[in-house]
Design a protein around this motif. Structure first.
Motif, PDB file in Angstrom:
ATOM      1  N   ARG A  37       0.812  -1.222   0.000  1.00 33.55           N
ATOM      2  CA  ARG A  37       0.000   0.000   0.000  1.00 33.55           C
ATOM      3  C   ARG A  37       0.841   1.266   0.000  1.00 33.55           C
ATOM      4  O   ARG A  37       0.520   2.221  -0.684  1.00 33.55           O
ATOM      5  N   GLU A  38       1.934   1.249   0.753  1.00 34.01           N
ATOM      6  CA  GLU A  38       2.729   2.477   0.895  1.00 34.01           C
ATOM      7  C   GLU A  38       3.711   2.675  -0.264  1.00 34.01           C
ATOM      8  O   GLU A  38       3.635   3.639  -0.994  1.00 34.01           O
ATOM      9  N   SER A  39       4.638   1.731  -0.430  1.00 28.64           N
ATOM     10  CA  SER A  39       5.735   1.933  -1.392  1.00 28.64           C
ATOM     11  C   SER A  39       5.427   1.411  -2.785  1.00 28.64           C
ATOM     12  O   SER A  39       6.187   1.666  -3.710  1.00 28.64           O
ATOM     13  N   GLU A  65      -8.079 -11.015   1.902  1.00 29.48           N
ATOM     14  CA  GLU A  65      -8.266  -9.590   2.205  1.00 29.48           C
ATOM     15  C   GLU A  65      -7.495  -8.682   1.251  1.00 29.48           C
ATOM     16  O   GLU A  65      -7.986  -7.642   0.839  1.00 29.48           O
ATOM     17  N   GLU A  66      -6.255  -9.072   0.919  1.00 29.11           N
ATOM     18  CA  GLU A  66      -5.385  -8.194   0.132  1.00 29.11           C
ATOM     19  C   GLU A  66      -5.494  -8.400  -1.372  1.00 29.11           C
ATOM     20  O   GLU A  66      -5.189  -7.497  -2.139  1.00 29.11           O
ATOM     21  N   TRP A 111     -13.193  -7.608  -2.880  1.00 28.36           N
ATOM     22  CA  TRP A 111     -12.557  -8.021  -1.627  1.00 28.36           C
ATOM     23  C   TRP A 111     -12.162  -6.768  -0.860  1.00 28.36           C
ATOM     24  O   TRP A 111     -12.163  -5.665  -1.404  1.00 28.36           O
ATOM     25  N   PRO A 112     -11.824  -6.913   0.445  1.00 33.97           N
ATOM     26  CA  PRO A 112     -11.623  -5.741   1.303  1.00 33.97           C
ATOM     27  C   PRO A 112     -10.624  -4.692   0.788  1.00 33.97           C
ATOM     28  O   PRO A 112     -10.885  -3.499   0.882  1.00 33.97           O
ATOM     29  N   GLN A 116      -6.998  -0.644  -2.918  1.00 35.32           N
ATOM     30  CA  GLN A 116      -5.754  -0.165  -2.308  1.00 35.32           C
ATOM     31  C   GLN A 116      -4.498  -0.767  -2.933  1.00 35.32           C
ATOM     32  O   GLN A 116      -3.392  -0.315  -2.642  1.00 35.32           O
ATOM     33  N   ARG A 117      -4.668  -1.799  -3.761  1.00 30.13           N
ATOM     34  CA  ARG A 117      -3.515  -2.519  -4.303  1.00 30.13           C
ATOM     35  C   ARG A 117      -3.780  -2.926  -5.747  1.00 30.13           C
ATOM     36  O   ARG A 117      -4.911  -2.991  -6.176  1.00 30.13           O
TER      37      ARG A 117
END
Length: 152
Positions: A37-39, A65-66, A111-112, A116-117
């Motif tokens: 998520r961050e980098s 989840e991811e 999915w959750p 974000q990814r």
């Protein structure tokens, strides 16, 4: 009170991860990686152990989840690797990830962490090149050589 350098050395924090794969019609494999998520580095789904779940069950949950991945999780780890996890505080902590094979049967539409990814299916050699952690790269290379059954 003074602290010595030895006081600073602590055990790595333990995490669990899933190495998602699927077989190709030609008898090879594809490996699914996601972005952090961050980098935005290419990584495997991973996270902290979960109370009441065995490590491989927690790894399967992280893959759901991811990455929205569902399948058969192996109970025996493929291996371990170390990485520096950056925390929200900008500090980092050394983590040891126990990696379990996940033979993907289904990729969900929702999915959750979908928004974000990003995720992508890689050939094993491309996946091994795409990840930054040498230990994870080695696990990917070794797992795909070992078959007949990554999922053990």
């Amino acid at each position: 009170m003074t602290s010595s350098p030895m006081d600073m050395v602590s055990e790595p924090r333990r995490q669990v991860g899933a190495l998602p794969f699927r077989r190709t019609p030609e008898g090879g494999f594809l490996i699914f990686l996601i972005t952090s998520r961050e980098s935005r580095r290419w990584v495997i789904p991973k996270g902290w152990p979960m109370k009441g779940r065995k490590p491989y069950e927690a790894a399967a949950r992280e893959a759901y989840e991811e990455a929205g991945l569902v399948g058969h999780i192996g109970k025996r780890p493929l291996g371990f690797y170390l990485y520096d996890k950056r925390l929200k505080s900008r500090d980092s902590v050394l983590c040891q990830v126990k990696v379990f094979p996940l033979e993907v049967r289904k990729q969900l539409k929702a999915w959750p962490e979908k928004d974000q990814r990003e995720g992508y299916w890689f050939s094993p050699s491309d996946a091994a090149e795409a990840v930054a952690e040498a230990g994870l790269s080695g696990i990917i290379r070794a797992a795909c050589k070992k078959d007949p059954s990554i999922a053990g």
